[in-house]
Structures are given as structure tokens and as C-alpha cells.
Write a protein that holds these residues in place. Structure first.
Motif, PDB file in Angstrom:
ATOM      1  N   LEU A   9     -90.119   4.581  53.190  1.00 21.44           N
ATOM      2  CA  LEU A   9     -90.055   5.805  53.788  1.00 21.44           C
ATOM      3  C   LEU A   9     -90.365   5.535  55.414  1.00 21.44           C
ATOM      4  O   LEU A   9     -89.891   6.090  56.166  1.00 21.44           O
ATOM      5  N   GLU A  13     -87.927   6.508  58.633  1.00 26.11           N
ATOM      6  CA  GLU A  13     -88.289   7.592  59.422  1.00 26.11           C
ATOM      7  C   GLU A  13     -88.141   6.856  60.770  1.00 26.11           C
ATOM      8  O   GLU A  13     -87.470   7.784  61.691  1.00 26.11           O
ATOM      9  N   LEU A  35     -83.314   8.946  52.960  1.00 30.85           N
ATOM     10  CA  LEU A  35     -84.584   9.686  53.022  1.00 30.85           C
ATOM     11  C   LEU A  35     -84.829  10.560  51.962  1.00 30.85           C
ATOM     12  O   LEU A  35     -85.861  10.974  51.380  1.00 30.85           O
ATOM     13  N   TYR A  39     -87.713  10.673  49.248  1.00 31.55           N
ATOM     14  CA  TYR A  39     -88.673  11.603  49.000  1.00 31.55           C
ATOM     15  C   TYR A  39     -88.613  12.291  47.703  1.00 31.55           C
ATOM     16  O   TYR A  39     -89.392  12.797  47.195  1.00 31.55           O
ATOM     17  N   GLN A  42     -90.267  10.590  45.107  1.00 33.74           N
ATOM     18  CA  GLN A  42     -91.887  10.575  45.324  1.00 33.74           C
ATOM     19  C   GLN A  42     -92.324  12.219  44.836  1.00 33.74           C
ATOM     20  O   GLN A  42     -93.527  12.536  45.023  1.00 33.74           O
ATOM     21  N   ASN A  44     -91.552  14.749  46.381  1.00 31.83           N
ATOM     22  CA  ASN A  44     -91.823  15.528  47.439  1.00 31.83           C
ATOM     23  C   ASN A  44     -90.582  16.314  47.932  1.00 31.83           C
ATOM     24  O   ASN A  44     -89.788  15.839  48.724  1.00 31.83           O
ATOM     25  N   GLU A  46     -90.122  19.206  49.273  1.00 25.22           N
ATOM     26  CA  GLU A  46     -90.230  19.943  50.536  1.00 25.22           C
ATOM     27  C   GLU A  46     -89.702  19.036  51.628  1.00 25.22           C
ATOM     28  O   GLU A  46     -88.871  19.509  52.332  1.00 25.22           O
ATOM     29  N   GLN A  47     -90.167  17.947  51.529  1.00 19.10           N
ATOM     30  CA  GLN A  47     -89.601  16.843  52.918  1.00 19.10           C
ATOM     31  C   GLN A  47     -88.262  16.554  52.451  1.00 19.10           C
ATOM     32  O   GLN A  47     -87.461  16.540  53.393  1.00 19.10           O
ATOM     33  N   ALA A  48     -87.773  16.439  51.085  1.00 15.31           N
ATOM     34  CA  ALA A  48     -86.455  16.212  50.818  1.00 15.31           C
ATOM     35  C   ALA A  48     -85.374  17.263  51.383  1.00 15.31           C
ATOM     36  O   ALA A  48     -84.409  17.041  51.961  1.00 15.31           O
ATOM     37  N   TYR A  51     -85.162  17.204  55.052  1.00 11.27           N
ATOM     38  CA  TYR A  51     -84.038  16.240  55.621  1.00 11.27           C
ATOM     39  C   TYR A  51     -82.420  16.623  55.293  1.00 11.27           C
ATOM     40  O   TYR A  51     -81.658  16.392  56.077  1.00 11.27           O
TER      41      TYR A  51
END
Length: 204
Positions: A9, A13, A35, A39, A42, A44, A46-48, A51
Motif C-alpha cells: 500500500l 501510494e 490501490l 484496500y 484490508q 477498508n 472508506e479508503q477504497a 480512490y
């Protein structure tokens, strides 16, 4: 494994940051897609989604074939995480379309095929539908051909793992073990240590 994902990751980034003012928009879309996938792995979302919004914006302003496919597969990946059947069905349809469309970038086609296989196997476990069995076998056969054509041992190992899961569902334990042995042998011979560990875990 978590440390490795964290390192991947961080690398992605940095890669994205280096492409901030670049005209390499296809590469930027691939990095964003990677990315998003990382994510999601993981959990995650929210981060996925963060992006994915960037990827969608890129697709609106620079809709090349590769950017479009990157955006579609990322969308399917996010839809697949939903608990709603209708959204998961939309994800499966997108994966099917990308798997059979013109190959724009092999990594994306393979990614779509693997996701499709996983969804079909889940469906097969709950329904036992013969049509799904045929479809998943066809998709795995295509994956194996792509792996051989591209000389991609990672894809070959993963497709053999998929095949072994189908053999187990068909109660052919001997074939399942043989396929896992083949997968392990290839992974070890080609130095794919993480995959070798994964295969060993599946075997046990």
C-alpha cells in the motif's frame, strides 16, 4: 502478511503521488485500481471508495479504453462487497463482461476472471446448479490459457487452486490433492513463496 500488504500500500501510494502531474493517465488508472483492490482486501472500504472517486473523475475527463476498464472493474469490486443481492449481481455481470470483452490489459482481464470464479464458486456451493459449474470450469480454462500464453506462473498457480476447489465440490478428493500438489510445486520452483504458503494452507 499484513506487513507485506502495508508495504504494498505504501508503495502504491508513493507511485500515485509520483503520477500526480503526469500525463501517464493509463498508468495512473492501473495504480488507482490496484490501490482500491488492496484496500478492499484490508476491508477498508472508506479508503477504497476514496480512490474509486478519483478513478471515476479520471474516467470522466480522460476516458481511454484502459481507464474505462479500470473504472468498471473497480466498481465491480466495490459492488461485490455489498450485502445486497442486487449489487452483487451487478458486480458479477460486470466481471463477466470484462472477462469476455476485448483484452485491453491482461492484468485487468485476469483480475475480472478471478473475481468471477470466486463469485461463481460461492453460488455453486449454495445452489449446486450444473450451469454454474460449466461456467466456472470454462472461466478457469480461459484463465489457464492466459497464464500459459503470458508465461505467468502466479496466474497458473492460482487457477490450479481454483480448479482444486471445484474438484472438491465434485467430491473428487484425489484430483483436488493432485492439483494442489501441482500448484505447490510450481510456486516453489518459481520462487513464489507467498503463494506456496497459501497453497500449503489450502492443503491443510
Amino acid at each position: 502478511v499484513n506487513g507485506e500488504i502495508g508495504g504494498a500500500l505504501a508503495f502504491l501510494e508513493r507511485s500515485l503521488e509520483s503520477l500526480k502531474d503526469s500525463t501517464e493517465l493509463n498508468q495512473k488508472s492501473i495504480t488507482l485500481n490496484n490501490l482500491i483492490e488492496a484496500y478492499i482486501s484490508q476491508n477498508n472500504l472508506e479508503q477504497a471508495t476514496y480512490y474509486f472517486n478519483q478513478l471515476e473523475e479520471l474516467n470522466k475527463t480522460n476516458p481511454s479504453k484502459l481507464v474505462k476498464v479500470s473504472c468498471r472493474i473497480a466498481k465491480a469490486n466495490l459492488l461485490r462487497q455489498s450485502k445486497r443481492i442486487i449489487k452483487r449481481a451487478e458486480a458479477q455481470l460486470l466481471f463477466q463482461q470484462i472477462s469476455t470483452d476485448e483484452v485491453i490489459f491482461h492484468q485487468l482481464t485476469v483480475q475480472a476472471m478471478f473475481n468471477l470464479c470466486e463469485m461463481l464458486i460461492q453460488e455453486l456451493r449454495s445452489s449446486g446448479n450444473e450451469e454454474i459449474l460449466v461456467e466456472v470450469k470454462d472461466t478457469i480454462a480461459k484463465l489457464t490459457k492466459v497464464a500459459e500464453d503470458q508465461n505467468s506462473f502466479k496466474t497458473l498457480v492460482e487457477s490450479k487452486l481454483m480448479e482444486s476447489k471445484i474438484a472438491l465440490l465434485e467430491l473428487d478428493v484425489t484430483r483436488a490433492k493432485n492439483l494442489m500438489n501441482e500448484a505447490q510445486k510450481i510456486a516453489e520452483e518459481k520462487g513464489l513463496d507467498n503463494l506456496a504458503i497459501q497453497v500449503s494452507g489450502e492443503y491443510n
